[in-house]
Write an enzyme that holds these catalytic residues in place. Structure first.
Site, PDB file in Angstrom:
ATOM      1  N   CYS A   2       0.860  -1.179   0.000  1.00 39.59           N
ATOM      2  CA  CYS A   2       0.000   0.000   0.000  1.00 39.59           C
ATOM      3  C   CYS A   2       0.900   1.234   0.000  1.00 39.59           C
ATOM      4  CB  CYS A   2      -0.856   0.033   1.267  1.00 39.59           C
ATOM      5  SG  CYS A   2      -1.928  -1.386   1.401  1.00 39.59           S
ATOM      6  N   ARG A  27       2.223   1.021  -5.965  1.00 39.26           N
ATOM      7  CA  ARG A  27       2.349   0.167  -4.771  1.00 39.26           C
ATOM      8  C   ARG A  27       1.053  -0.590  -4.490  1.00 39.26           C
ATOM      9  NH1 ARG A  27       6.689   1.936  -1.462  1.00 39.26           N
ATOM     10  NH2 ARG A  27       5.707   0.989   0.345  1.00 39.26           N
ATOM     11  N   TRP A  74      -3.330  -2.109  -1.543  1.00 36.88           N
ATOM     12  CA  TRP A  74      -3.169  -3.458  -2.079  1.00 36.88           C
ATOM     13  C   TRP A  74      -3.672  -4.364  -0.969  1.00 36.88           C
ATOM     14  CZ3 TRP A  74      -0.661  -7.968  -0.659  1.00 36.88           C
ATOM     15  CH2 TRP A  74      -0.577  -8.956  -1.645  1.00 36.88           C
ATOM     16  N   ASN A  98       0.310   1.084   5.900  1.00 37.96           N
ATOM     17  CA  ASN A  98       0.962   0.173   4.958  1.00 37.96           C
ATOM     18  C   ASN A  98       1.627  -0.899   5.797  1.00 37.96           C
ATOM     19  OD1 ASN A  98       2.291  -1.128   2.858  1.00 37.96           O
ATOM     20  ND2 ASN A  98       4.077   0.218   3.024  1.00 37.96           N
ATOM     21  N   GLY A  99       1.247  -2.160   5.568  1.00 38.98           N
ATOM     22  CA  GLY A  99       1.863  -3.252   6.322  1.00 38.98           C
ATOM     23  C   GLY A  99       0.809  -4.273   6.715  1.00 38.98           C
ATOM     24  N   GLU A 479      12.636 -16.054 -15.562  1.00 36.37           N
ATOM     25  CA  GLU A 479      12.239 -14.636 -15.588  1.00 36.37           C
ATOM     26  C   GLU A 479      11.256 -14.396 -16.733  1.00 36.37           C
ATOM     27  OE1 GLU A 479      12.074 -11.986 -14.070  1.00 36.37           O
ATOM     28  OE2 GLU A 479      11.923 -10.411 -15.567  1.00 36.37           O
ATOM     29  N   LYS A 483       7.525 -12.874 -16.214  1.00 34.92           N
ATOM     30  CA  LYS A 483       7.019 -11.705 -16.957  1.00 34.92           C
ATOM     31  C   LYS A 483       5.684 -12.028 -17.606  1.00 34.92           C
ATOM     32  CE  LYS A 483       9.019  -8.636 -15.887  1.00 34.92           C
ATOM     33  NZ  LYS A 483       9.641  -9.226 -14.777  1.00 34.92           N
ATOM     34  N   GLU A 486       2.828 -12.709 -14.952  1.00 42.34           N
ATOM     35  CA  GLU A 486       2.412 -11.605 -14.066  1.00 42.34           C
ATOM     36  C   GLU A 486       1.685 -10.490 -14.816  1.00 42.34           C
ATOM     37  OE1 GLU A 486       5.397  -9.317 -12.022  1.00 42.34           O
ATOM     38  OE2 GLU A 486       6.848  -9.631 -13.606  1.00 42.34           O
ATOM     39  N   HIS A 502      12.739 -34.983 -17.390  1.00 44.32           N
ATOM     40  CA  HIS A 502      12.540 -35.547 -16.040  1.00 44.32           C
ATOM     41  C   HIS A 502      11.139 -35.237 -15.527  1.00 44.32           C
ATOM     42  CE1 HIS A 502      16.727 -36.686 -15.833  1.00 44.32           C
ATOM     43  NE2 HIS A 502      17.033 -35.488 -16.301  1.00 44.32           N
ATOM     44  N   LYS A 602       4.067  -3.066  -6.828  1.00 47.48           N
ATOM     45  CA  LYS A 602       5.456  -2.903  -7.254  1.00 47.48           C
ATOM     46  C   LYS A 602       6.436  -3.220  -6.126  1.00 47.48           C
ATOM     47  CE  LYS A 602       8.816  -1.602  -9.965  1.00 47.48           C
ATOM     48  NZ  LYS A 602       9.162  -2.463 -11.127  1.00 47.48           N
TER      49      LYS A 602
HETATM   50  C1  AGP Z   1       9.070  -8.187 -10.970  1.00 50.95           C
HETATM   51  O1  AGP Z   1       8.572  -8.260 -12.320  1.00 50.95           O
HETATM   52  C2  AGP Z   1       8.034  -8.586  -9.993  1.00 50.95           C
HETATM   53  N1  AGP Z   1       6.974  -7.635 -10.032  1.00 50.95           N
HETATM   54  C3  AGP Z   1       8.506  -8.902  -8.600  1.00 50.95           C
HETATM   55  O2  AGP Z   1       8.837 -10.263  -8.677  1.00 50.95           O
HETATM   56  C4  AGP Z   1       9.730  -8.160  -8.033  1.00 50.95           C
HETATM   57  O3  AGP Z   1      10.873  -8.486  -8.773  1.00 50.95           O
HETATM   58  C5  AGP Z   1       9.946  -8.644  -6.588  1.00 50.95           C
HETATM   59  O4  AGP Z   1       8.800  -8.302  -5.835  1.00 50.95           O
HETATM   60  C6  AGP Z   1      11.193  -8.048  -5.934  1.00 50.95           C
HETATM   61  O5  AGP Z   1      11.050  -6.662  -5.830  1.00 50.95           O
HETATM   62  P1  AGP Z   1      12.358  -5.803  -5.449  1.00 50.95           P
HETATM   63  O6  AGP Z   1      13.342  -5.986  -6.574  1.00 50.95           O
HETATM   64  O7  AGP Z   1      11.856  -4.389  -5.335  1.00 50.95           O
HETATM   65  O8  AGP Z   1      12.882  -6.343  -4.150  1.00 50.95           O
END
Ligand code: AGP
Length: 607
Positions: A2, A27, A74, A98-99, A479, A483, A486, A502, A602
């Site tokens: 948040c 956020r 969030w 936030n938390g 990765e 991408k 997500e 496997h 984010k």
């Molecule tokens: C990245 O595409 C993701 N949204 C997420 O996995 C991100 O990399 C992860 O939350 C780590 O964030 P940070 O690099 O700010 O620690």
């Protein structure tokens, strides 16, 4: 997670709060709200969905007042709804959070025993009700907050407003970041400095356990031991003009496209003497004697660390352990004397990564952090900070930060190899020559966008996608899968190519696209064999390789993307681009929100 903001201003607070919340929407964006104190009257407005809905509400139902707090959510506890949106107001007190309050169930039971009932599903309402309870007992706002904080377990950045208090805001942080902005007869609060960049560049970051009583002309900080302290006022220059789309449809598109210039800047900040020497920020690390390195991160940052493992082990002859922070922090591994721990984090605020860092600090490890926010919590608790210099990254899906993380880690690996004298001077020069090709090769990789867009329109109808890579391409396969899932919500998994037989090969049929990331490296022929295994089972191969690779192995594939001839060392950085573009254009084809995908945020500042 948040975002929280607060303003004690000389003008109407509502527009300033909404503008600040716009900068925090990355956020979280499930719902938003503000509360103000106007001539002593405390009042809130809240709306479900994106911030624009709150703005619309305020047009029809404005909120006056020069003191205010705001929140973009969030959801952690309770569905996104107006009822569960912040600020949570209980009588004469309103709070934004936030938390996660981990003991909210116990607190709810305690409040019930006082005949104080909850109306929402959130943990944050418990904070407001506990404050109201103490307020009703006649305590001052400062005492109310102090007593409330003593009840809380978990992570929080909190901002409180009180009925009747036109010039008072009380804030506290534990586990979640909180910045205080200094204006001219005004004071501001924000989850990060970006939120306040349009108001001030004079920022004070609260430390763990700090509590602050704020008025327009006074900031009183008490630390976790109950002592009055002063915290440094830093000049944080965030070019807020950079925080816009520059004509791109999404921030993600812009951040993918700007990688050549961003990575040129990153390199320039670490190379000198006509790009022939690597210089790190001043540190007392003894790189020549590093035997092993522990790397910890989350998500995309974890894949960057996993890629770096290949470089550190193969080139610098340093053994590397890599783990995701959410596991590492509870594994509590034994830590030998002299251990160096490296944390990768774009935001520098990821709760799990910060907790893992604190564990390693407690074990006397030396801490290196690779971050994009040098003022972040992770940076502030590191012995050596290696900034990305990637500029603000707004797209929730990390792109330029990922390739910048890889670039910085590659520089560190080569610097370490040289310090350990395990590479020759010629090899050192060649590695630097390779690194200096990154901007140009990424520009070349970006030229494949039209072809990738066409492929993505077909990929968009898939239910499952598999990404394969060998060696340093294996983390990139994961990765690429991350991408895609997500931002397009298509299920995708990344595997080491050699693992396919496997088990995962059972997933292969003509409906399952398999993305093979295979530069012409020593493992190319092995990857081709894996491709044959897939095609023998009607699998649809999308092959990413250079011209020579495609000439050798494109026959029978569903689609190909031609990449530039790339030195093996930097291939993971260059091949990240087609993976990013594939995800982005698939999301466009599916109509999902590439910048603010559902359920995500984010910066994951809660565990
Ligand atoms: C990245 O595409 C993701 N949204 C997420 O996995 C991100 O990399 C992860 O939350 C780590 O964030 P940070 O690099 O700010 O620690």
């Amino acid at each position: 997670m948040c975002g929280i903001v607060g303003v004690l201003g000389q003008h109407e607070a509502a527009p300033l709060l909404v503008e600040a919340l716009k900068r925090l929407e990355y956020r979280g964006y499930d719902s938003a709200g503000i509360a103000t104190v106007n001539d002593g009257a405390l009042e809130s407005r809240r709306a479900i969905g994106k911030l624009v809905n709150l703005s619309d509400l305020l047009v029809h139902n404005p909120l006056a007042g020069k003191s205010g707090i705001g929140h973009t959510r969030w959801a952690t506890h309770g569905t996104p709804s107006v009822k569960n949106a912040h600020p949570h107001q209980a009588g004469d007190v309103a709070v934004v959070h936030n938390g996660i309050i981990e003991n909210f169930v116990e607190l709810r039971a305690e409040l019930n025993s006082y005949k104080i009932k909850h109306k929402t599903d959130t943990d944050t309402e418990t904070v407001a009700l506990m404050a109201k309870h103490y307020l009703s007992q006649g305590f001052s706002p400062t005492e109310v907050v102090k007593k409330t904080l003593l009840k809380l377990k978990g992570a929080f950045a909190l901002a409180f407003l009180f009925q009747g208090e036109n010039d008072l805001m009380i804030v506290a942080r534990q586990g979640s970041p909180l910045a205080i902005g200094h204006g001219n007869g005004e004071m501001y609060v924000g989850s990060d400095a970006i939120a306040l960049a349009h108001l001030t560049n004079k920022i004070t970051y609260l430390d763990e356990g700090d509590f602050a009583k704020i008025t327009r002309n006074k900031l009183e900080i008490t630390n976790k031991s109950g002592n009055l302290v002063t915290r440094k006022i830093r000049n944080i220059n965030i070019n807020i003009n950079k925080v816009d789309k520059d004509g791109y449809k999404h921030f993600m598109a812009k951040e993918i496209a700007e990688q050549p210039s961003i990575l040129k800047t990153t390199l320039q900040n670490y190379l000198y003497n006509e790009n022939t020497e690597i210089e790190l920020p001043k540190n007392d690390l003894d790189l020549a004697n590093i035997e092993c390195l522990t790397m910890v991160a989350c998500g995309t940052a974890f894949y960057a660390a996993l890629t770096a493992k290949y470089w550190f082990e193969k080139i610098a002859r340093v053994r590397v352990e890599v783990d995701v922070a959410s596991e590492f922090r509870y594994r509590e591994p034994p830590v030998s004397k002299g251990t160096i721990a490296l944390f990768v984090s774009q935001s520098g605020e990821t709760a799990d990564t910060l907790a893992a860092l604190r564990y390693m600090s407690s074990q006397q490890a030396k801490i290196i952090s690779v971050v994009n926010v040098p003022e972040s919590s992770i940076a502030r608790e590191s012995d050596l900070v290696l900034p990305l210099h990637a500029g603000v990254e707004i797209g929730v899906a990390s792109t330029k930060a990922f390739t910048a993380q890889l670039t910085v880690l590659a520089l560190l690996a080569i610097k370490t190899a040289k310090a350990k004298a395990v590479i020759t001077e010629d090899q050192y020069r060649q590695y630097l020559k390779d690194l200096n090709q990154i901007p140009e090769l990424i520009t070349h990789a970006l030229s494949a966008e039209a072809n990738i867009r066409r492929i993505a329109t077909e990929l968009a109808s898939s239910q499952d996608v598999i990404f394969l890579g060998r060696g340093a391409m294996y983390p990139l396969a994961m990765e690429g899968a991350l991408k895609l899932k997500e931002i397009s919500y298509i299920h995708a998994e990344g595997y080491p190519s050699g693992e396919l037989k496997h088990g995962p090969i059972a997933l292969i049929d003509k409906e399952v696209p398999v993305v093979v990331i295979a530069p012409m490296d020593p493992l190319f022929d092995k990857s081709v064999s894996n491709m044959q295994e897939v095609m023998a089972r009607s699998g649809k191969i999308l092959l990413l390789s250079c011209r020579k690779g495609l000439a050798k192995a494109a026959k029978g594939t569903w689609a190909t993307v031609e990449m530039p001839e790339t030195p093996e060392f930097i291939a993971p950085i260059i091949y990240a681009v087609p993976a990013q573009l594939l995800a982005y254009h698939t999301a466009l084809a599916k109509g999902t929100d590439a910048d603010q995908p559902r359920n995500l945020a984010k910066s994951v500042t809660v565990e």
